[in-house]
Design an enzyme around this catalytic site. Structure first.
Site, PDB file in Angstrom:
ATOM      1  N   GLU A 185       0.812  -1.235   0.000  1.00  0.00           N
ATOM      2  CA  GLU A 185       0.000   0.000   0.000  1.00  0.00           C
ATOM      3  C   GLU A 185       0.837   1.274   0.000  1.00  0.00           C
ATOM      4  O   GLU A 185       0.418   2.304  -0.526  1.00  0.00           O
ATOM      5  CB  GLU A 185      -0.953   0.005   1.203  1.00  0.00           C
ATOM      6  CG  GLU A 185      -2.059  -1.037   1.129  1.00  0.00           C
ATOM      7  CD  GLU A 185      -1.684  -2.366   1.745  1.00  0.00           C
ATOM      8  OE1 GLU A 185      -2.567  -3.240   1.888  1.00  0.00           O
ATOM      9  OE2 GLU A 185      -0.487  -2.542   2.100  1.00  0.00           O
ATOM     10  N   PHE A 215     -12.285  -6.332  14.033  1.00  0.00           N
ATOM     11  CA  PHE A 215     -11.200  -6.845  13.199  1.00  0.00           C
ATOM     12  C   PHE A 215     -10.818  -5.816  12.133  1.00  0.00           C
ATOM     13  O   PHE A 215     -11.656  -5.305  11.413  1.00  0.00           O
ATOM     14  CB  PHE A 215     -11.633  -8.152  12.530  1.00  0.00           C
ATOM     15  CG  PHE A 215     -10.615  -8.714  11.582  1.00  0.00           C
ATOM     16  CD1 PHE A 215      -9.409  -9.196  12.043  1.00  0.00           C
ATOM     17  CD2 PHE A 215     -10.863  -8.743  10.218  1.00  0.00           C
ATOM     18  CE1 PHE A 215      -8.453  -9.713  11.167  1.00  0.00           C
ATOM     19  CE2 PHE A 215      -9.924  -9.261   9.328  1.00  0.00           C
ATOM     20  CZ  PHE A 215      -8.710  -9.746   9.810  1.00  0.00           C
ATOM     21  N   GLN A 216      -9.522  -5.494  12.074  1.00  0.00           N
ATOM     22  CA  GLN A 216      -8.946  -4.532  11.131  1.00  0.00           C
ATOM     23  C   GLN A 216      -9.547  -3.137  11.287  1.00  0.00           C
ATOM     24  O   GLN A 216      -9.654  -2.381  10.320  1.00  0.00           O
ATOM     25  CB  GLN A 216      -9.065  -5.020   9.688  1.00  0.00           C
ATOM     26  CG  GLN A 216      -8.171  -6.234   9.415  1.00  0.00           C
ATOM     27  CD  GLN A 216      -7.988  -6.535   7.942  1.00  0.00           C
ATOM     28  OE1 GLN A 216      -8.858  -6.247   7.128  1.00  0.00           O
ATOM     29  NE2 GLN A 216      -6.859  -7.141   7.601  1.00  0.00           N
ATOM     30  N   LYS A 219     -17.881   0.115   5.703  1.00  0.00           N
ATOM     31  CA  LYS A 219     -18.336  -0.855   4.710  1.00  0.00           C
ATOM     32  C   LYS A 219     -19.836  -0.753   4.445  1.00  0.00           C
ATOM     33  O   LYS A 219     -20.289  -0.911   3.298  1.00  0.00           O
ATOM     34  CB  LYS A 219     -17.967  -2.279   5.164  1.00  0.00           C
ATOM     35  CG  LYS A 219     -18.291  -3.348   4.130  1.00  0.00           C
ATOM     36  CD  LYS A 219     -17.732  -4.702   4.516  1.00  0.00           C
ATOM     37  CE  LYS A 219     -17.993  -5.731   3.414  1.00  0.00           C
ATOM     38  NZ  LYS A 219     -17.382  -7.056   3.734  1.00  0.00           N
ATOM     39  N   MET A 254      24.752   8.496   2.315  1.00  0.00           N
ATOM     40  CA  MET A 254      24.707   9.755   3.044  1.00  0.00           C
ATOM     41  C   MET A 254      24.953   9.544   4.539  1.00  0.00           C
ATOM     42  O   MET A 254      25.596  10.374   5.196  1.00  0.00           O
ATOM     43  CB  MET A 254      23.361  10.453   2.823  1.00  0.00           C
ATOM     44  CG  MET A 254      23.324  11.890   3.320  1.00  0.00           C
ATOM     45  SD  MET A 254      24.549  12.967   2.524  1.00  0.00           S
ATOM     46  CE  MET A 254      23.713  13.353   0.984  1.00  0.00           C
TER      47      MET A 254
END
Length: 574
Positions: A51, A113-114, A163, A481
């Site tokens: 993602e 959940f999630q 949802k 760097m």
């Protein structure tokens, strides 16, 4: 009136907002929306492998086009994986719309959940956020999100959608608003006329002027107006890291980039200037060095659309809040009307001094006799091979600075890098977002062996969608760097800055179905570049180039010093 489900409304509203591509990754909370995507063809979806890469792809697209990029991810880990990409866009003022799925409304707050509080997590790094409470509000929310993301000082806007707001069997009247007006959001349309007049009077009377232009010029699409002003006044011009390309890199009035790794002439001209016109730049710490020593003799005119950026770190004597293009138009009109012109004798003397500074350093470096290449010469060779006309993305580190210093950008929107946040892993997916939308253009990601591994899984996405970007890896076997700072400040104690086990990048690229080329010596580079941009024009090419691991980026400002305090080489200091 057409009746649509919330999922169908979302996809239709995105289409009416001008969206062609969504970059995303599906999951449970967004499956109704993904089904709506499947049932239409106007809006295409690109399935990334992580993602974070979706956010960087949208970001790269936005930087190259000026239009908001769109990210769509599921709730919980899918959404939180985008935070680094959102913060990258926010720090550099890049327009983006992020659609995050959320658990069912009645489960919000129950640690379902999630479930994560995406609005709360993202709040510090978004311009605005929306939570959908009624499906019928989706078209208006989408329209507002695009308006906010792309106007004023641009930035990312989040839309969090539970949802149950997208249920396919629940339909509502669809109406996309023709006009958006937000009472509490009114970005300035023009600058203060009195302040603009005062600024022009200062510029005309200046003896040692410098025009200092940043990313705001490019974001506003006003590079042509900046170029007209610089050439009209015959003033020296320098660009920030984000502003490269706003004035032609090959132009005779261009001093190069300024700041921590800016050119000697740009930093010296800034330090000794009597009038500085800052256009769409924010005086960040990588430019100013110690603020109490910054340009002590300069009267500063600062143009920015964001009032909070003016006098935030450096006091502006003449602040002008407004869009860069509008303000520059008014300045040019006043110059045309004015009977006063800049002092030619003073300008001639100033240019004589500036050209002496140019000759003092001139971005010089010494090539190795053993055939092992310096990063600088690789970038110069790439500039010649692409005729200076490529879209160049970068990750973060020495390779980023070498690209900024040695690739001369003559056009805006061609240099795509993470300036403010400094995000490793940005360059490759950003290049993908650009190439997908500019299929006939050369797109090159300049990276290092550390940065490229942060999103290297997107080689799979490139194969699926046929995205033939070119990856130029300046491989010095270390976090360059970090190692440079350890050399300079920690007596060469290289604590965890060497990559002691690296993959065979050629074989890795080939395993994903792409072309891999390894270059170890100077003699091998010309043919490798010719093959990359010729023979393999329509293939993704991973060009793994071995470079001198001991090389440092110079010039480099001395910490806590003024702009004129610089290391020019490992042993030479101003």
């Amino acid at each position: 009136m057409e009746l649509l489900s919330g999922g169908d409304m979302l996809v239709r509203a995105l289409h009416e907002s001008g969206v062609e591509y969504i970059y995303g990754y599906p999951g449970g909370s967004l499956l109704h929306v993904y089904d709506a995507v499947y049932k239409q063809s106007a809006v295409k979806h690109v399935l990334v492998r992580h993602e974070q890469a979706a956010a960087h792809m949208a970001d790269g697209y936005a930087r190259a086009t000026g239009k908001p990029g769109v990210v769509m991810v599921t709730s919980g880990p899918g959404a939180t994986n985008t935070i680094t990409g959102i913060a990258t866009a926010f720090t550099d003022s890049i327009p983006m719309v992020i659609i995050s799925g959320q658990v069912m409304s009645h489960l919000v707050g129950d640690d379902a959940f999630q479930e994560t509080d995406m609005l709360g997590i993202s709040r510090p790094v978004v311009k605005h956020s929306f939570a959908v409470r009624r499906p019928e509000d989706i078209p208006e929310i989408v329209a507002k999100a695009f308006h906010i993301a792309s106007t004023g000082r641009p930035g990312p806007v989040l839309i969090d959608i539970p949802k149950d707001m997208t249920m396919p069997n629940e339909r509502y009247e669809y109406a996309y608003p023709k006009k958006i007006k937000l009472r509490s959001y009114t970005p300035p349309q023009r600058g203060h006329a009195g302040q603009i007049k005062k600024a022009v009077e200062l510029l005309v009377k200046a003896k040692r002027p410098v025009i200092y232009a940043g990313g705001g010029v490019i974001i506003d699409g006003s590079s042509d107006k900046l170029r007209t002003l610089v050439d009209r006044l015959n003033f020296p011009c320098t660009n920030t890291l984000m502003g490269l390309g706003a004035y032609p890199g090959t132009g005779e009035r261009f001093l190069g980039m300024l700041g921590m790794h800016g050119t000697y002439e740009a930093n010296m001209a800034m330090h000794h200037a009597d009038v500085i016109l800052a256009v769409g730049a924010r005086f960040d710490d990588r430019v100013t060095n110690a603020t109490n020593k910054f340009c002590p003799e300069a009267t500063i005119v600062h143009i920015d659309i964001d009032p909070s950026s003016i006098s935030k770190t450096i006091n502006a004597h003449v602040p002008i809040v407004g869009p860069v293009g509008s303000v520059l138009d008014e300045m040019l009109a006043l110059l045309d009307e004015s009977e006063e012109t800049p002092d030619e004798a003073a300008l001639e003397s100033w240019w004589t001094q500036v050209n002496e500074w140019r000759q003092r350093h001139g971005m010089r470096y010494e090539k190795n006799d053993n055939g092992l290449m310096k990063p600088q010469e690789v970038i110069e060779a790439m500039w010649e091979a692409t005729k200076g006309d490529a879209y160049v993305t970068s990750d973060v580190g020495q390779h980023q600075m070498f690209a900024a210093q040695y690739y001369k950008f003559d056009k805006p929107n061609r240099w795509i890098n993470s300036g403010g946040l400094g995000t490793m892993g940005f360059g490759f997916p950003a290049a993908m977002g650009i190439k997908l939308n500019f299929q006939d253009e050369m797109v090159v990601c300049v990276t290092g062996e550390g940065s490229i591994q942060m999103n290297i899984q997107e080689l799979s996405t490139c194969l699926q969608y046929g995205i033939p970007v070119k990856i130029l890896c300046l491989n010095n076997g270390s976090l360059g760097m970090v190692r440079q700072w350890q050399d300079m400040n920690y007596e060469g104690r290289h604590s965890h800055s060497y990559m002691e086990s690296l993959p065979d990048f050629v074989k890795l690229a080939e395993s994903y179905g792409h072309v891999g080329i390894q270059v170890k010596t100077r003699d091998e580079l010309p043919q490798a570049l010719e093959d990359t941009f010729g023979k393999y024009k329509n293939r993704l090419v991973f060009l793994d180039v071995a470079v001198d691991e001991t090389e440092h980026v110079y010039p480099m400002q001395v910490p806590t010093g003024s702009m004129r305090d610089m290391w020019l080489t490992k042993t030479e200091r101003t």
